[in-house]
Motif scaffolding. Structure first.
Motif, mmCIF file in Angstrom:
data_model
loop_
_atom_site.group_PDB
_atom_site.id
_atom_site.type_symbol
_atom_site.label_atom_id
_atom_site.label_comp_id
_atom_site.label_asym_id
_atom_site.label_seq_id
_atom_site.Cartn_x
_atom_site.Cartn_y
_atom_site.Cartn_z
ATOM 1 N N HIS A 1 0.844 -1.194 0.000
ATOM 2 C CA HIS A 1 0.000 0.000 0.000
ATOM 3 C C HIS A 1 0.882 1.249 0.000
ATOM 4 C CE1 HIS A 1 -2.893 -3.022 1.526
ATOM 5 N NE2 HIS A 1 -3.771 -2.280 0.887
ATOM 6 N N LYS B 1 0.817 1.235 -4.239
ATOM 7 C CA LYS B 1 -0.257 2.220 -4.408
ATOM 8 C C LYS B 1 0.264 3.638 -4.137
ATOM 9 C CE LYS B 1 -4.220 -0.801 -3.475
ATOM 10 N NZ LYS B 1 -3.486 -2.080 -3.510
ATOM 11 N N HIS C 1 -1.830 7.961 -3.108
ATOM 12 C CA HIS C 1 -2.905 7.478 -3.977
ATOM 13 C C HIS C 1 -4.281 7.823 -3.418
ATOM 14 C CE1 HIS C 1 -3.449 4.122 -1.121
ATOM 15 N NE2 HIS C 1 -4.582 3.875 -1.739
#
Length: 272
Positions: A137, A177, A197
Motif C-alpha cells: 500500500h 499504491k 494514492h
C-alpha cells in the motif's frame, strides 16, 4: 483512539539499534501493539565490518500456518530486510493474503545507499524486493533503492522535481499504491518526495542534512512514519513528522563516540 496491531517482518540485530530493534520500541511507545517476525538474526550492525547472520526462512515458513490456524491477524504489516527470493515469495504471498482481509502493507525495500548496494545484495535480491513492492500500500525506498528497483540511472547530484515524480511513477508501475523516495537530492537540495494514492497528489519535503552517519535511521524514519499513519495522520503530515524526528535524534547524538551501534532510542522516545 483505538490502536492498531502491527507485525514487523524484518531482521533482528543482537547488538545495535537497527531494523526490528529500532522499530519495535518506537511503535510500542506510540501505543500500537507490535509483534515481530525476524527475517534473519544478525549478530550486530553491519557497519562493524564483521558479523554473523542466520537466515530464518524455514522458521517463517513454519510460523504462518500456525498463525492462520490460531486466527491471528494484523491491522498492518511492515516489511524490511528480505534475505532471499524464496523468503520474498513466502512473505509476499502472506502479505497479499492479509491485504485481501483489510491489512495495510508497508514495504521498506532495504538494499543500499549512496548509489551502491549493501554487501551481499544481488540481482536476485532486487527481484525479491520488486515482488514485495507489488503488494505494498506504501513503499519508501531511498533514492539508490528506487533507481535499482526501476532500472533508472542514479545521478549523484540528484534530479529535477519532474524527474523525481517520474521515479515515483515507475515505483507505482511495479505495484505500490503510494510511494515515498527518501534521501533524494531535488534541484540541489535533499528531500523526500511522495505520491499519495488516496488523493492523487505528489509532494516534496526538503530538509537540512547533518553530516554524520548512523545505521538504523531509515528504520527510525519508518517506525515514526507508520506510527503516525496508524494514528490516521495524512501521509504528508506523517512524513514530515518522521523527518523531524530523525533530524532531532541525529542532532542530539551527533557527537556519540560509537555511531556504529545506532542511536540509543530509549532515552529519546518522548520527543517523537
Amino acid at each position: 483512539m483505538s490502536k492498531k496491531q502491527i507485525l514487523l517482518i524484518n531482521d533482528m540485530a543482537g547488538y545495535g539499534k537497527v531494523a526490528t530493534a529500532a522499530m519495535l520500541p518506537i511503535l510500542s511507545y506510540f501505543g500500537h501493539p507490535t509483534y515481530n517476525l525476524p527475517t534473519a538474526l544478525v549478530s550486530n550492525t553491519l557497519d562493524y565490518g564483521k558479523f554473523n547472520i542466520l537466515d530464518t526462512t524455514d522458521y517463517i515458513q513454519g510460523v504462518f500456518p500456525v498463525w492462520k490456524a490460531l486466527g491471528f491477524r494484523f491491522d498492518a504489516i511492515a516489511t524490511g530486510f528480505i534475505v532471499s527470493e524464496r523468503q520474498a515469495s513466502i512473505v509476499s504471498r502472506y502479505c497479499l493474503e492479509q491485504a485481501e482481509t483489510g491489512t495495510t502493507i508497508f514495504v521498506d525495500p532495504i538494499m543500499g545507499d549512496e548509489g551502491k548496494l549493501y554487501n551481499g545484495v544481488t540481482p536476485a535480491t532486487i527481484k525479491s524486493m520488486r515482488a514485495m513492492l507489488s503488494v505494498a500500500h506504501l513503499c519508501y525506498p531511498n533514492y539508490t533503492e528506487a533507481c535499482y528497483l526501476t532500472n533508472c540511472t542514479y545521478f549523484p547530484d540528484g534530479v529535477s522535481l519532474d524527474e523525481a515524480y517520474s521515479l515515483l511513477d515507475h515505483l507505482r508501475k511495479i505495484g505500490a499504491k503510494s510511494a515515498l523516495i527518501t534521501s533524494i537530492p531535488v534541484d540541489g537540495k535533499p528531500a523526500v518526495v511522495g505520491y499519495n494514492h488516496m488523493d492523487d497528489t505528489y509532494f516534496r519535503l526538503g530538509y537540512d542534512e547533518i553530516p554524520v552517519h548512523f545505521p538504523g535511521t531509515g528504520d527510525i524514519f519508518s517506525a515514526i512514519l507508520i506510527g503516525h499513519l496508524l494514528d490516521d495522520k495524512p501521509l504528508t503530515v506523517a512524513t514530515q513528522k518522521a523527518m523531524d524526528g530523525v533530524y532531532e535524534l541525529i542532532l542530539r547524538n551527533k557527537d556519540n563516540a560509537d555511531k556504529n551501534r545506532g542511536i540509543p532510542l530509549e532515552q529519546y522516545l518522548n520527543i517523537l
